[in-house]
Every structure is written in C-alpha cells, then in structure tokens.
Write an enzyme that holds these catalytic residues in place. Structure first.
Site, PDB file in Angstrom:
ATOM      1  CG  ASP A 282      -1.364  -1.368   5.404  1.00 14.51           C
ATOM      2  OD1 ASP A 282      -2.390  -1.935   5.821  1.00 14.51           O
ATOM      3  OD2 ASP A 282      -1.385  -0.491   4.519  1.00 14.51           O
TER       4      ASP A 282
ATOM      5  CG  ASP B  27      -5.758  -2.754   0.840  1.00 12.54           C
ATOM      6  OD1 ASP B  27      -6.024  -3.064  -0.330  1.00 12.54           O
ATOM      7  OD2 ASP B  27      -6.136  -3.413   1.826  1.00 12.54           O
TER       8      ASP B  27
ATOM      9  CG  ASP C 299      -0.814   3.252   3.058  1.00 11.03           C
ATOM     10  OD1 ASP C 299      -1.698   3.926   2.490  1.00 11.03           O
ATOM     11  OD2 ASP C 299      -1.069   2.209   3.685  1.00 11.03           O
TER      12      ASP C 299
END
Length: 210
Positions: free
Chosen positions: A8, A10, A163
C-alpha cells in the site's frame, strides 16, 4: 517463500495520513462543518467515492464540491512545505530488492505518481495499481488480484504490507500473506497474518528478513 512484495502507499510507505488528517480538519471547519479526528479515521484506506458516501451520510448539508479541492490544496501545501518522508524501515526494505515489487493504492494514478515522485521512490517498483485500474476498490480483493496477475505470480506467493483495516482486508481476501503495520488508526489485526509495530519487524515476522 514469496515471489513478489506488494505495498500500500499512504500510511504504509509514505507518511501522508497525518498530513491529510490535519488538512481535513481545517477544511471541514472552514466550511462550517467541523469534525473530529475519529470521524476522519473512518476514511483511512478507502477510495474517494466511498469516502464521499460516508461524508454525505453524516453531513448531508456539506458541499463536497467545495470540500475536496480545499482539502487537497491544504494537503499539497503541507506536503510541499514539510516534504513526504518515508515510513520507518521502508528505505531499507525496498532498497534490498529481494523480490519484484508493486504498489497497490486507493489513490488515483495522478495522486500516486505525485506522492511517489515527492518521496523519491518512483523508480523502485515494477508496477503501480491505482483506483483508476479497478472497478471494485479495497476492501474488495480486486486490486491485489490484478497486481498479482500483472506480475505473473500467484496471490498466495505475494507478501503484502498494509496499514489500514480496509487494505489488509483486501489483501487477505485476495489470498495474499498480509503484514499490517497500523499508522494513525490502531488495529486488532483481524485481517493480518502478522501485526507489527514497524515495517522491518513485520518483514522479519513473515520470514522475509532475518
């Protein structure tokens, strides 16, 4: 053990979430609809159309045509002023180039390219899958399935770093091995094979590093 590493963007590779959170709080308040950080946490890891639905349901009188440009302008100004640092351990992990690597993000292609360029890691990845590449974004498994297919590897042979709960769910449902390193929002690790405090700890737990 793995044939590819998928990341991922961001909050996983680059420290954008705190900048976006601060800019969002300012934008909502400027339009007369202040919100809490907890409300904005609900938007972490999801695509813009889905976020718009959540915002519209909670604040039906808010003009989102005014909100998003204001929010984006504030975020870009903060990024230009403060830079876009990598999360802890990212430089070491991507620098090792242990396997082919790809980005799988809910950002648009234009946004992803801007962030990768600003962070100085645009050339590190063989592939970038964005919101523009799929019909069903995270938490659907489609983005990760597409990344595996384009890399020519089986999803089960992909190690994913995420995250957010949304992203971890997408990767888990795709059949990938999931390392979750929570950023601004804590996690129970429901969708993770390994819940880790940082990137390198997660890589070691997954057997990628010693």
């Amino acid at each position: 053990m793995f044939d590819a590493i998928l990341f991922d963007l961001d909050g996983t590779l680059v420290d954008t979430e705190s900048l976006a959170l601060a800019a969002g709080l300012v934008a909502f308040e400027a339009l007369g609809h202040p919100v809490t950080a907890d409300f904005l946490h609900k938007l972490v890891g999801i695509d813009l159309p889905t976020a718009g639905g959540i915002i519209g349901a909670a604040l039906p009188k808010l003009n989102q045509q005014d909100l998003h440009p204001m929010w984006q302008a504030g975020f870009l100004a903060a990024m230009d002023a403060q830079g876009l640092p990598l999360k802890a351990g990212v430089a070491e992990l991507i620098g090792a180039r242990l396997h082919p690597m790809a980005i799988v993000t809910s950002s648009s292609r234009t946004e992803a390219r801007r962030k990768l360029s600003k962070a100085g890691i645009a050339d590190a990845f063989e592939l970038v899958i964005t919101l523009d590449d799929v019909i069903a974004p995270k938490p659907a498994p489609d983005p990760y399935l597409l990344a595996a297919r384009r890399l020519g590897v089986a999803p089960a042979r992909c190690l994913v770093f995420e995250d957010s709960e949304t992203g971890a769910e997408a990767a888990f449902r795709a059949g990938c091995r999931v390392v979750q390193v929570p950023d601004v929002v804590p996690s129970t690790g429901r969708w993770a094979h390994h819940l880790a405090p940082d990137m390198l700890s997660g890589a070691r737990a997954a057997g990628l590093l010693r």
